[in-house]
Design a protein around this motif. Sequence first.
Motif, PDB file in Angstrom:
ATOM      1  N   UNK A   1       0.857  -1.190   0.000  1.00  0.00           N
ATOM      2  CA  UNK A   1       0.000   0.000   0.000  1.00  0.00           C
ATOM      3  C   UNK A   1       0.887   1.231   0.000  1.00  0.00           C
ATOM      4  N   UNK A   2       0.298   2.355  -0.348  1.00  0.00           N
ATOM      5  CA  UNK A   2       1.116   3.571  -0.385  1.00  0.00           C
ATOM      6  C   UNK A   2       1.416   4.086   1.018  1.00  0.00           C
ATOM      7  N   UNK A   3       0.620   3.684   1.994  1.00  0.00           N
ATOM      8  CA  UNK A   3       0.939   4.180   3.339  1.00  0.00           C
ATOM      9  C   UNK A   3       1.402   3.079   4.285  1.00  0.00           C
ATOM     10  N   UNK A   4       2.223   2.182   3.738  1.00  0.00           N
ATOM     11  CA  UNK A   4       2.798   1.119   4.575  1.00  0.00           C
ATOM     12  C   UNK A   4       3.708   1.743   5.631  1.00  0.00           C
ATOM     13  N   UNK A   5       3.735   1.140   6.804  1.00  0.00           N
ATOM     14  CA  UNK A   5       4.682   1.612   7.828  1.00  0.00           C
ATOM     15  C   UNK A   5       6.078   1.135   7.456  1.00  0.00           C
ATOM     16  N   UNK A   6       6.157  -0.132   7.066  1.00  0.00           N
ATOM     17  CA  UNK A   6       7.443  -0.718   6.716  1.00  0.00           C
ATOM     18  C   UNK A   6       7.648  -0.556   5.202  1.00  0.00           C
ATOM     19  N   UNK A   7       7.903   0.680   4.788  1.00  0.00           N
ATOM     20  CA  UNK A   7       7.938   1.021   3.357  1.00  0.00           C
ATOM     21  C   UNK A   7       8.937   0.191   2.567  1.00  0.00           C
ATOM     22  N   UNK A   8      10.044  -0.146   3.188  1.00  0.00           N
ATOM     23  CA  UNK A   8      11.114  -0.820   2.437  1.00  0.00           C
ATOM     24  C   UNK A   8      11.112  -2.330   2.654  1.00  0.00           C
ATOM     25  N   UNK A   9      10.071  -2.809   3.315  1.00  0.00           N
ATOM     26  CA  UNK A   9       9.915  -4.231   3.597  1.00  0.00           C
ATOM     27  C   UNK A   9      11.150  -4.812   4.292  1.00  0.00           C
ATOM     28  N   UNK A  10      11.526  -4.190   5.371  1.00  0.00           N
ATOM     29  CA  UNK A  10      12.682  -4.654   6.149  1.00  0.00           C
ATOM     30  C   UNK A  10      12.220  -5.805   7.044  1.00  0.00           C
ATOM     31  N   UNK A  11      12.917  -6.927   6.942  1.00  0.00           N
ATOM     32  CA  UNK A  11      12.558  -8.070   7.793  1.00  0.00           C
ATOM     33  C   UNK A  11      13.176  -7.878   9.168  1.00  0.00           C
TER      34      UNK A  11
ATOM     35  N   UNK B   1       1.390  15.649  -6.029  1.00  0.00           N
ATOM     36  CA  UNK B   1       1.113  14.223  -5.895  1.00  0.00           C
ATOM     37  C   UNK B   1       1.475  13.788  -4.481  1.00  0.00           C
ATOM     38  N   UNK B   2       1.413  14.772  -3.599  1.00  0.00           N
ATOM     39  CA  UNK B   2       1.873  14.519  -2.246  1.00  0.00           C
ATOM     40  C   UNK B   2       1.077  13.462  -1.501  1.00  0.00           C
ATOM     41  N   UNK B   3       1.817  12.799  -0.649  1.00  0.00           N
ATOM     42  CA  UNK B   3       1.151  11.827   0.202  1.00  0.00           C
ATOM     43  C   UNK B   3       1.090  12.412   1.610  1.00  0.00           C
ATOM     44  N   UNK B   4       0.255  11.794   2.372  1.00  0.00           N
ATOM     45  CA  UNK B   4       0.070  12.244   3.739  1.00  0.00           C
ATOM     46  C   UNK B   4       1.416  12.368   4.470  1.00  0.00           C
ATOM     47  N   UNK B   5       2.273  11.359   4.227  1.00  0.00           N
ATOM     48  CA  UNK B   5       3.509  11.285   4.998  1.00  0.00           C
ATOM     49  C   UNK B   5       4.561  12.280   4.510  1.00  0.00           C
ATOM     50  N   UNK B   6       4.294  12.949   3.404  1.00  0.00           N
ATOM     51  CA  UNK B   6       5.303  13.880   2.914  1.00  0.00           C
ATOM     52  C   UNK B   6       4.629  15.197   2.587  1.00  0.00           C
ATOM     53  N   UNK B   7       4.285  15.890   3.588  1.00  0.00           N
ATOM     54  CA  UNK B   7       3.619  17.161   3.365  1.00  0.00           C
ATOM     55  C   UNK B   7       4.515  18.260   3.889  1.00  0.00           C
ATOM     56  N   UNK B   8       4.143  19.463   3.560  1.00  0.00           N
ATOM     57  CA  UNK B   8       4.896  20.607   4.063  1.00  0.00           C
ATOM     58  C   UNK B   8       4.934  20.568   5.599  1.00  0.00           C
ATOM     59  N   UNK B   9       3.801  20.232   6.181  1.00  0.00           N
ATOM     60  CA  UNK B   9       3.739  20.214   7.640  1.00  0.00           C
ATOM     61  C   UNK B   9       4.667  19.146   8.203  1.00  0.00           C
TER      62      UNK B   9
END
Length: 629
Positions: free
Chosen positions: A399-409, A613-621
């Motif tokens: 998903x686009x808002x995964x916590x483990x974005x890089x799939x680190x085991x 095309x900003x996502x929640x996790x990458x906003x100005x705030x």
Amino acid sequence: MMNAIGFLGNSTMRPSKCLLRAFTRLSPSRDTAFQSHHSRCINQNINNQDPYRITKLRNVAQFCTNRPSSVTTQVASEARNLSASRTCTKDPTLDKIISKNGLNVKPLTIERLEEDEKDEEVVNGDVRNIDKDGLENVRRKEIEEEAWRLLRQSVVTYCDSPVGTMAANDPTDTAPLNYDQVFVRDFVPSALAFLMKGEGEIVRNFLLYTLQLQSWEKTVDCYSPGQGLMPASFKVRTSPLEEDKFEEVLDPDFGESAIGRVAPVDSGLWWIILLRAYGKITGDYSLQERVDVQTGIKMIANLCLADGFDMFPTLLVTDGSCMIDRRMGIHGHPLEIQALFYSALRSSREMITINDSSKNLVRTINNRLSAISFHIRENYWVDKGKINEIYRYKTEEYSTDATNKFNIYPDQVSPWLMDWIPESHRCGFLVGNLQPAHMDFRFFTLGNLWSIISSLGTPKQNQAILNLIEEKWDDLIGHMPLKICFPALESSEWHIITGSDPKNTPWSYHNGGSWPTLLWQFTLACMKMGRPELAAKAVTLAEKRLQADRWPEYYDTRYGKFIGKKSRLYQTWTIAGFLTAKQLLQNPEMASSLFWEEDFELLETCVCVLTKSGRKSCSRAAAKSQILI
Ligand code: GLC
């Protein structure tokens, strides 16, 4: 001169033949201000403002089929002799590398005084100190004087002008390999030492001559790396002409001779960083304003900013593309390159003259800077809390808002790290590398230090890195500052990751060795964070041994107790790094001109917002909030 493309066209039709063009003429640049200028003479204009890049031609274009290598070598060396350069008449007995004061360095050895000799005097049965501080100061002064003498003896001249310092200058070393060359990265501490002493000429020459080398077209086995690449090193060669005349030739190594054929990605980044430092310390900004110098900055920036397949704003590189120039598992997005990249972009942004032709590049640089800092601050940072979070990560999140974005085991969180990371949230660091399903948790010193210096990390992160170094003093500094990385790769990891490299055995060389040259960078980082006493402590430690040990390149063992197994002696960046560290401590104002504070304008520029095309996790705030963590 025959066109290189013409040669290539022929050769591609006959696959058994390999075109070996070591160095050929310049290709037209993308920049219109920079046109190929077929001059045989390279020197006379170096200090003049010249709308054209002064270039050197090397008419080397050879085919190799199955010739014996000796023939190839001979052809190569004959072709090299055809190379054009300014001719200087030299005494034929001079050595191939012209060292300013000769190679026969006889180091001044200062005997260590025995404890009881230096400290105490017995008067009427009382023991009292006889000016202990005075003796210490004399000894310190002598060490510094020797360091300056050695540094000056390592100076390399080209047509009578100083152009750099050789990597090591040990008169007893019969096989210096390429350590008799001027390495771009190694020269940086020498340059700073000279600049802070008010001697700018050598640095100016170095910047201008390496700029000429940048424009050469270079080929490694029929393939040319991108224009703008700076060499890892260069050598001044002399070759005989008619009668008793000799010519001097600047001969660069872009990686085509380097062990492992590693790409010197960091060279161009260091060049830009040094160019900025030259302006800041000398106040001579005219150098960076020159058209040819501006073109040089843009070529490096364009090479680094070129579009590729990257998913991350960080720079994708092969293994060994920086100070660690051998296989050490740092391919991908190693922190060291990212921190230097960020520093070079911040420098470029300050130096590029803004006009119609440069404004797009400046915009790209600004966007990239904010994207890199967001990415690194967010994803490379670890402290105890974050490691615990990774240890409990869910995996395979699509998903686009995964916590483990890089799939680190979570199994990548190895036991050493869980033991090592301090309890306190005041300590943390940036990990060595990050790629899909791969987080390299090793602590790499240079990358962490440059993150502090350039403000790649947040103010809190930067402070926490220094706290960690202080807390882990024995591991990272031990007997000699500082470990290049921690911990060392051992057993099967060493076999697999280094390819069983006998030079990089555990706790040696790049694999957990201790490198005194890192001292100046540590000093700069400490001064930026208002902790000069930490740097002074490390300098004092180094001072106790460097001179007595004959200024080694690196130290071995877990705590840096031994001079490195294969360490060179009279290593110039050890000497210069020590001197630079001392000068920085004595000149806080100069030090402050070399580092960067947090740039709030960059935090405002969030690429995701700009591109809508900003996502929640990458906003100005979110970007802004980073300065608070
Ligand atoms: C070694 C080091 C490299 C350095 C060179 C010259 O190759 O790994 O970082 O630039 O020696 O000192």
